[in-house]
Design a protein around this motif. Structure first.
Motif, PDB file in Angstrom:
ATOM      1  N   GLU A  56      87.984  62.759 108.033  1.00 42.35           N
ATOM      2  CA  GLU A  56      88.875  63.050 106.909  1.00 42.35           C
ATOM      3  C   GLU A  56      88.972  61.860 105.961  1.00 42.35           C
ATOM      4  O   GLU A  56      88.934  62.019 104.748  1.00 42.35           O
ATOM      5  N   ARG A  57      89.103  60.669 106.535  1.00 42.39           N
ATOM      6  CA  ARG A  57      89.169  59.464 105.703  1.00 42.39           C
ATOM      7  C   ARG A  57      87.877  59.274 104.902  1.00 42.39           C
ATOM      8  O   ARG A  57      87.906  58.904 103.732  1.00 42.39           O
ATOM      9  N   LYS A  58      86.742  59.545 105.563  1.00 45.83           N
ATOM     10  CA  LYS A  58      85.461  59.409 104.872  1.00 45.83           C
ATOM     11  C   LYS A  58      85.358  60.442 103.748  1.00 45.83           C
ATOM     12  O   LYS A  58      84.879  60.129 102.648  1.00 45.83           O
ATOM     13  N   ALA A  59      85.810  61.671 103.999  1.00 48.51           N
ATOM     14  CA  ALA A  59      85.767  62.709 102.965  1.00 48.51           C
ATOM     15  C   ALA A  59      86.648  62.323 101.779  1.00 48.51           C
ATOM     16  O   ALA A  59      86.259  62.494 100.615  1.00 48.51           O
ATOM     17  N   ILE A  60      87.828  61.785 102.068  1.00 52.17           N
ATOM     18  CA  ILE A  60      88.725  61.351 100.994  1.00 52.17           C
ATOM     19  C   ILE A  60      88.090  60.210 100.207  1.00 52.17           C
ATOM     20  O   ILE A  60      88.123  60.185  98.972  1.00 52.17           O
ATOM     21  N   SER A  61      87.487  59.280 100.921  1.00 50.19           N
ATOM     22  CA  SER A  61      86.839  58.146 100.263  1.00 50.19           C
ATOM     23  C   SER A  61      85.667  58.611  99.393  1.00 50.19           C
ATOM     24  O   SER A  61      85.493  58.145  98.264  1.00 50.19           O
ATOM     25  N   ASP A  62      84.877  59.534  99.922  1.00 53.23           N
ATOM     26  CA  ASP A  62      83.744  60.050  99.143  1.00 53.23           C
ATOM     27  C   ASP A  62      84.231  60.781  97.891  1.00 53.23           C
ATOM     28  O   ASP A  62      83.655  60.625  96.804  1.00 53.23           O
ATOM     29  N   ALA A  63      85.280  61.582  98.057  1.00 55.24           N
ATOM     30  CA  ALA A  63      85.831  62.298  96.902  1.00 55.24           C
ATOM     31  C   ALA A  63      86.341  61.310  95.855  1.00 55.24           C
ATOM     32  O   ALA A  63      86.143  61.505  94.648  1.00 55.24           O
ATOM     33  N   ARG A  64      86.982  60.244  96.307  1.00 56.10           N
ATOM     34  CA  ARG A  64      87.480  59.216  95.384  1.00 56.10           C
ATOM     35  C   ARG A  64      86.317  58.560  94.654  1.00 56.10           C
ATOM     36  O   ARG A  64      86.375  58.333  93.435  1.00 56.10           O
ATOM     37  N   ASP A  65      85.248  58.261  95.377  1.00 61.62           N
ATOM     38  CA  ASP A  65      84.074  57.652  94.754  1.00 61.62           C
ATOM     39  C   ASP A  65      83.461  58.576  93.708  1.00 61.62           C
ATOM     40  O   ASP A  65      83.042  58.129  92.632  1.00 61.62           O
ATOM     41  N   ILE A  66      83.426  59.868  94.023  1.00 61.46           N
ATOM     42  CA  ILE A  66      82.870  60.840  93.072  1.00 61.46           C
ATOM     43  C   ILE A  66      83.736  60.904  91.821  1.00 61.46           C
ATOM     44  O   ILE A  66      83.217  60.909  90.693  1.00 61.46           O
TER      45      ILE A  66
END
Length: 100
Positions: free
Chosen positions: A22-32
């Motif tokens: 979940e943290r990785k998904a949130i981080s990836d979404a933030r990067d996008i």
């Protein structure tokens, strides 16, 4: 102290893996989102540069048109005395022709 170390969750714990995912998904979404914002900023900057260039070209074209108009006005102003003299000479010649 050893108990604290042993009480930590295991790296294979499904809850821990889910939390990390979940943290990785949130981080990836933030990067996008950040990348999209940066691309939008760059596009806006490019558009502003293009608008400035277009305004500058328009200003140059306007200045060229004004210079051409000024040159034409100068030519007309220079030709006016010659035209007036020619008209005056024609009137003088007509008057002399009528007197004879």
């Amino acid at each position: 102290m050893l108990e604290r170390f042993r009480s930590r969750r295991n790296a294979d714990d499904p809850a821990l893996l889910k939390q990390q995912a979940e943290r990785k998904a949130i981080s990836d979404a933030r990067d996008i989102r950040n990348a999209e914002r940066q691309a939008a900023r760059e596009a806006q900057a490019a558009q502003a540069i293009a608008e400035k260039a277009a305004a500058k070209q328009e200003k140059i074209a306007l200045a060229a048109a004004q210079a051409a108009e000024a040159a034409a006005a100068a030519r007309r102003a220079a030709a006016l005395p010659a035209e007036q003299k020619a008209a005056r000479d024609a009137r003088y010649a007509a008057r002399k022709a009528r007197q004879r």
